[in-house]
Design an enzyme around this catalytic site. Sequence first.
Site, short mmCIF file in Angstrom:
data_model
loop_
_atom_site.label_atom_id
_atom_site.label_comp_id
_atom_site.label_asym_id
_atom_site.label_seq_id
_atom_site.Cartn_x
_atom_site.Cartn_y
_atom_site.Cartn_z
N THR A 149 -24.61 17.60 -28.57
CA THR A 149 -23.51 17.17 -27.69
C THR A 149 -22.14 17.31 -28.34
O THR A 149 -22.03 17.62 -29.53
CB THR A 149 -23.74 15.71 -27.25
OG1 THR A 149 -24.04 14.90 -28.40
CG2 THR A 149 -24.89 15.61 -26.28
N SER B 64 -14.99 11.91 -29.53
CA SER B 64 -15.04 13.00 -28.56
C SER B 64 -14.53 14.24 -29.26
O SER B 64 -13.39 14.27 -29.75
CB SER B 64 -14.16 12.70 -27.35
OG SER B 64 -14.02 13.85 -26.55
N ARG B 65 -15.37 15.28 -29.34
CA ARG B 65 -14.96 16.48 -30.07
C ARG B 65 -13.99 17.33 -29.26
O ARG B 65 -13.46 18.31 -29.76
CB ARG B 65 -16.20 17.29 -30.50
CG ARG B 65 -17.06 16.50 -31.47
CD ARG B 65 -18.16 17.35 -32.11
NE ARG B 65 -19.05 16.46 -32.86
CZ ARG B 65 -20.33 16.29 -32.61
NH1 ARG B 65 -20.88 16.95 -31.61
NH2 ARG B 65 -21.07 15.47 -33.33
N VAL B 66 -13.81 16.97 -28.00
CA VAL B 66 -12.79 17.66 -27.19
C VAL B 66 -11.45 16.96 -27.39
O VAL B 66 -10.40 17.60 -27.44
CB VAL B 66 -13.21 17.67 -25.70
CG1 VAL B 66 -12.09 18.19 -24.83
CG2 VAL B 66 -14.45 18.51 -25.52
#
Length: 516
Positions: A353, A379-381
């Site tokens: 994810t 959150s990697r975004v």
Amino acid sequence: MDQSIIARLKKEIDSFAPNAEPAEVGVVRKVGDGIVEMEGLDNAELSEMIRFDEASVASVAEATKHSDTLFGVILNLEEDTVKAIVLGDSARIKEGMLVHRTKKLLSIPVGEAMTGRVVNALGEPVDGKGPVKASVSSPIEREAYGVIDRAPVNTPLHTGIKAIDSLIPIGRGQRELIIGDRATGKTTVAIDAILNQLNEPEESRPLCIYVAIGQKESKTARIAALLAERGAMAYTTIVSAPASAPAAFQFLAPYAGVTIGEYFMDKGKDVLVVYDDLSKQAVAYRELSLLLRRPPGREAYPGDIFYLHSRLLERAAKLSKEKGGGSLTALPIIETQEGDISAYIPTNVISITDGQMFLEADLFNKGTRPAINVGISVSRVGSAAQTKAMKKVSGRIKLDLAQFRELEAFMQFSQDLDVETKKRIDGGRRLSAILNQNKNAPIPFERQVVVMYAATNGFFDVFPPEKMGEVEERFLAYMDREGKNLLDAIRTEKAISDDTEVKLKAALQSFVTTAG
């Protein structure tokens, strides 16, 4: 089964259908625990549907007792036999029964007719509202879109939860894991995200799919009733594979959910899919795999358990304009034991994810709602999936909260605090109180923005931390009366312009003066 019996049965089949290929019809050799072993299907393919011919071993009366045809799905291709899972009541299958290839991969109905319905893992309705009138069907297994077909994730998917939208933003097309122990509010976070889509403009509102895997049917019924009561079932589909359903249905349900979602994504629409939860799907797959005699791997799971979830979650995507620009956002849920995120299945899904929200039992027991540990949630975004307005007000929150947690731990060993330290601790408590939120009460992003702006710019410093819940309610009521045009401006522009900021500061000064 005796080879001479099999040869005789095949000879009989050929006499009835002399033009049929020998490999198109097989014979059941063994059946048990929902698994069927068959001989004769030499040309069968993986994931192909097969049809059981009950008339081949029963009288006409017995064969016509069931109105539905019994199907299976091939999962093992072996040297002399194939093995399949039964999609229904395996007690109806007998040794010696004939099995026919369908030459089709397992498919389910998809389309607009699925919206607002509760269906099982085969797309069959279970809500008592009659048949689903879908004219299109789609295979539940398909290759995910490649890199060239995708676009960067840059459009926010608002959950209506302040702690998530400000600190762990989710973008349309992202895969964000919700992880935590049992009864820490994981499902509540996902359902609130579905409810919050009512606050989005109808033309850009994502369609939602909630996949209940191994849940109690009473829980799924409560969720369906809540969504219907709020008007959210109008854009939601529920795929239910309850704890009482065979392991095959619990294994297939997430793929059914994403297949329904992909139909809309391919048409350029946005979709949100919740998998509640993939831990139970992994257990169901482990059960099937061991019955299929697949060798167990680490922690007694089969070696390809990673592929089980990776081929599912990779189907979440934000498509390029050339492909229609649709998106499919995935919120998988994983249950941990005693907060152990280093266990086998949690680490598998974390690696697939684009970030995770970790819900902590200690925070939950202290009354923090949602009980998100902002230290290890990520959150990697990141801010790429935030509006300019939210980015402006939330930039400092994570750092301020992290500093507060350190000071709070230090405070346990010290009685005398200097003025500056006490001020920081009170500020952290205010921020923590502001991020607290009741269940099933998502907040539109423009209302979140004005509250965060007030909290991070010192306007709420005159109020004690324990009163922040009440202060927030009064402030939002004040903005609805006196500052509705400001809320509308932030909602439309998705940013805080200089003119809007001046008016917002004036509104906050006025509120603090009257409320203080």
